[in-house]
Write an enzyme that holds these catalytic residues in place. Structure first.
Site, PDB file in Angstrom:
ATOM      1  N   GLU A  42       0.817  -1.211   0.000  1.00 34.72           N
ATOM      2  CA  GLU A  42       0.000   0.000   0.000  1.00 34.72           C
ATOM      3  C   GLU A  42       0.854   1.265   0.000  1.00 34.72           C
ATOM      4  O   GLU A  42       0.513   2.254  -0.642  1.00 34.72           O
ATOM      5  CB  GLU A  42      -0.960  -0.008   1.193  1.00 34.72           C
ATOM      6  CG  GLU A  42      -2.078  -1.029   1.087  1.00 34.72           C
ATOM      7  CD  GLU A  42      -2.991  -0.784  -0.110  1.00 34.72           C
ATOM      8  OE1 GLU A  42      -3.029   0.353  -0.629  1.00 34.72           O
ATOM      9  OE2 GLU A  42      -3.648  -1.739  -0.539  1.00 34.72           O
ATOM     10  N   TYR A 125      -6.223   6.652   4.205  1.00 35.79           N
ATOM     11  CA  TYR A 125      -6.354   5.608   3.187  1.00 35.79           C
ATOM     12  C   TYR A 125      -5.550   4.362   3.554  1.00 35.79           C
ATOM     13  O   TYR A 125      -6.067   3.243   3.526  1.00 35.79           O
ATOM     14  CB  TYR A 125      -5.906   6.104   1.803  1.00 35.79           C
ATOM     15  CG  TYR A 125      -5.752   4.932   0.873  1.00 35.79           C
ATOM     16  CD1 TYR A 125      -6.865   4.324   0.303  1.00 35.79           C
ATOM     17  CD2 TYR A 125      -4.501   4.358   0.634  1.00 35.79           C
ATOM     18  CE1 TYR A 125      -6.742   3.192  -0.492  1.00 35.79           C
ATOM     19  CE2 TYR A 125      -4.368   3.229  -0.153  1.00 35.79           C
ATOM     20  CZ  TYR A 125      -5.496   2.648  -0.716  1.00 35.79           C
ATOM     21  OH  TYR A 125      -5.361   1.514  -1.478  1.00 35.79           O
ATOM     22  N   ASP A 143      -9.544   5.277  -2.741  1.00 38.85           N
ATOM     23  CA  ASP A 143      -8.373   5.804  -3.428  1.00 38.85           C
ATOM     24  C   ASP A 143      -8.812   6.563  -4.674  1.00 38.85           C
ATOM     25  O   ASP A 143     -10.012   6.788  -4.893  1.00 38.85           O
ATOM     26  CB  ASP A 143      -7.378   4.685  -3.754  1.00 38.85           C
ATOM     27  CG  ASP A 143      -7.856   3.790  -4.906  1.00 38.85           C
ATOM     28  OD1 ASP A 143      -9.052   3.847  -5.281  1.00 38.85           O
ATOM     29  OD2 ASP A 143      -7.026   3.035  -5.445  1.00 38.85           O
TER      30      ASP A 143
END
Length: 297
Positions: A42, A125, A143
């Protein structure tokens, strides 16, 4: 068109059925992927294409299979291994997060959204994505791809607004399935839909599994009417200069003389000095006596 007008059960079924067939085989989505592997992916995937991330991700997980392995190494080694992924401060944030995991969580990635959010360098996020994809928790993961899909599908707009809004988060939460496992698959499915089909520049509406529900398509694909989005320049910029300086340091086995760095960016000495100062200020470069420099120890 509002979220209330979207037949949510049908939407879920069509996206999930499409994802089951169309999903890419990515290592961080494997059932064998660890929360640490998901965490690393990520951070690496922020503003960086999958094709560039995948080989570096494999190298990182081979060298540092746990947070403790990374934390035990120098932060400069994280910068070195980051290679040319771009935005190298992310490497330092990963190292700082790994160190915090060792100090606060016994060397493990914490399993709650709140604890993830408390790690250095972790934003809304990343915390939600790791909670969902690493631990299977129900979390709202939004996102750039998700924002674009929902802007078109639900709001009838060609693009999302320049920055994330509260209303976008509320919309994404309202569309999230109640079941945690289904919510996780839904989140990654919508992300995949935006990455592969509902793309920014050339959406393939004929291949979209929810085209008949899409407010933007039904409205005749109206053009984006928001502020112009500026592309990021590269040639001759400070970003390019910083990258050239860092490349010399990454490839060196020890400290580097200032003269060697000068040869890496010879035509604009004022820009070079400014960029070197910024690398030092960002913690990516450590100055030594005698006009020498190295990656942080």
């Amino acid at each position: 068109m509002s979220s209330a007008a979207v037949p949510t059960p049908v939407l879920h079924e069509q996206v999930l059925d499409w994802y089951a067939i169309a999903q890419r085989d990515l290592p961080w989505r494997s059932p064998d992927a660890t929360p640490w592997g998901v965490f690393v992916s990520e951070v690496m995937l922020q503003q960086t294409p999958v094709a560039r991330v995948e080989p570096v991700w494999h190298a990182w997980l081979t060298r540092w299979p746990t947070p403790a392995d990374l934390a035990a190494d120098a932060p400069g080694e994280a910068v070195r291994a980051w290679g040319r992924l771009g935005y190298p401060r992310r490497a330092l944030r990963l190292h700082a997060a790994a160190t915090a995991m060792v100090e606060r969580h016994g060397g493990e990635v914490p399993g709650s959204h709140e604890e993830l959010l408390d790690l250095p360098g972790v934003g809304t996020y990343t915390a939600a994505a790791v909670a969902s994809f690493g631990f299977g928790l129900r979390a709202t993961v939004v996102d750039t791809n998700v924002r674009r899909v929902f802007a078109r599908l639900v709001q009838g707009r060609a693009q999302a607004s320049p920055s994330l809004t509260r209303s976008e988060m509320d919309l994404a939460t309202s569309l999230l399935p109640a079941d945690a496992d289904r919510a996780r698959t839904w989140s990654v499915g919508v992300m995949e839909l935006g990455a592969l089909t509902c793309t920014a520049r050339a959406p393939r509406c004929a291949d979209c599994p929810v085209a008949e529900l899409c407010a933007w398509r039904l409205a005749g694909h109206p053009a984006y009417d928001g502020p112009a989005r500026k592309g990021q320049a590269w040639h001759g910029t400070d970003r390019q200069a910083r990258g050239a300086l860092l490349r010399v340091l990454r490839e060196a086995t020890g400290p580097v003389d200032g003269e060697d760095l000068a040869r890496a960016w010879p035509d604009e000495p004022a820009q070079r000095d400014r960029c070197l100062d910024s690398l030092v200020a960002d913690g990516l470069v450590e100055p030594l006596s005698g006009n020498r420099f190295r990656l942080p120890a």
